[in-house]
Design a protein around this motif. Structure first.
Motif, mmCIF file in Angstrom:
data_model
loop_
_atom_site.group_PDB
_atom_site.id
_atom_site.type_symbol
_atom_site.label_atom_id
_atom_site.label_comp_id
_atom_site.label_asym_id
_atom_site.label_seq_id
_atom_site.Cartn_x
_atom_site.Cartn_y
_atom_site.Cartn_z
ATOM 1 N N ILE A 140 0.800 -1.269 -0.332
ATOM 2 C CA ILE A 140 -0.291 -0.111 -0.196
ATOM 3 C C ILE A 140 1.064 1.611 0.157
ATOM 4 N N GLU A 141 0.397 1.877 -0.986
ATOM 5 C CA GLU A 141 1.480 3.575 -1.049
ATOM 6 C C GLU A 141 0.550 4.232 -0.602
ATOM 7 N N LEU A 142 0.588 5.452 0.473
ATOM 8 C CA LEU A 142 -0.168 6.393 0.839
ATOM 9 C C LEU A 142 0.446 7.065 -0.538
ATOM 10 N N VAL A 143 -1.134 8.378 -1.116
ATOM 11 C CA VAL A 143 -0.969 9.301 -2.095
ATOM 12 C C VAL A 143 -1.397 10.605 -0.789
ATOM 13 N N PRO A 144 0.104 11.160 -1.470
ATOM 14 C CA PRO A 144 -0.164 12.935 -0.607
ATOM 15 C C PRO A 144 -1.989 13.319 -0.906
ATOM 16 N N VAL A 145 -1.599 14.555 0.248
ATOM 17 C CA VAL A 145 -3.113 15.313 -0.011
ATOM 18 C C VAL A 145 -2.422 15.994 -0.639
ATOM 19 N N VAL A 146 -3.501 16.722 -2.023
ATOM 20 C CA VAL A 146 -2.823 17.561 -2.755
ATOM 21 C C VAL A 146 -3.450 18.998 -2.821
ATOM 22 N N ASP A 147 -2.622 19.878 -2.691
ATOM 23 C CA ASP A 147 -3.232 20.843 -1.693
ATOM 24 C C ASP A 147 -3.780 21.922 -3.014
ATOM 25 N N GLU A 148 -4.817 22.553 -3.132
ATOM 26 C CA GLU A 148 -5.175 23.100 -4.657
ATOM 27 C C GLU A 148 -5.346 24.625 -4.882
ATOM 28 N N GLY A 149 -4.549 24.973 -3.541
ATOM 29 C CA GLY A 149 -4.152 26.534 -3.877
ATOM 30 C C GLY A 149 -5.214 27.183 -2.739
ATOM 31 N N ILE A 150 -5.529 25.986 -1.212
ATOM 32 C CA ILE A 150 -6.139 26.678 -1.185
ATOM 33 C C ILE A 150 -5.889 27.276 0.333
ATOM 34 N N GLU A 151 -5.333 28.658 0.781
ATOM 35 C CA GLU A 151 -4.647 29.065 1.990
ATOM 36 C C GLU A 151 -5.879 29.355 3.350
ATOM 37 N N GLU A 152 -5.219 28.482 3.979
ATOM 38 C CA GLU A 152 -6.182 28.861 5.627
ATOM 39 C C GLU A 152 -5.312 30.527 6.081
#
Length: 152
Positions: A140-152
């Motif tokens: 199982i290879e984990l998949v990084p969360v993709v930051d879609e340009g939303i900044e907090e």
């Protein structure tokens, strides 16, 4: 590690293999139904990696890599991960290997900071020669969360 292609003792799901061997030359050594290896691309698995499984008999206690109180032995649970219970949680771990001592269909859920939640149902494979389930290894290879340009 589990040898892929080995057959479980067709004599049933009891602890340990009794007798001198299974039918048709199949080994009678008891093995985990699934051995999963969890990796993160390009580095270590997250320190807060959690593994949760559920199968027909029960939901097993959740394993949390950075919480040694969740590290169980085979006598305590059917989810056993390869960690040294005598040492603190590792700072970096290239791969987390866990054995799932289940019988039948098993639901696997894995999560960790910075990675998408992983969910998969694993189904055992029957050996016609042994008339029993064949232990399996699952990568199982984990998949990084993709930051879609939303900044907090």
């Amino acid at each position: 590690m589990v040898a892929v292609g080995a057959c479980k003792d067709p004599g049933g799901g009891g602890a340990g293999g009794a007798g001198s061997g299974g039918a048709g030359g199949c080994p009678s050594v008891r093995e985990a139904m699934f051995t999963i290896t969890v990796r993160a691309p390009g580095g270590s698995v997250p320190p807060d990696t959690t593994v949760h499984i559920a199968w027909s008999a029960a939901e097993e206690p959740t394993f949390v890599l950075n919480d040694p109180t969740t590290w169980k032995t085979l006598e305590e649970a059917n989810l056993v991960c390869a960690v040294d219970r005598t040492k603190p949680p590792p700072d970096a771990l290239e791969a987390l290997v866990c054995e799932l001592w289940t019988a039948g269909v098993t639901r696997v859920e894995i999560s960790g900071t910075g990675y998408e939640d992983f969910e998969q149902t694993l189904a055992p494979v029957m050996s016609e020669e042994c008339e029993a389930f064949i232990p399996q290894t699952v990568d199982i290879e984990l998949v990084p969360v993709v930051d879609e340009g939303i900044e907090e």
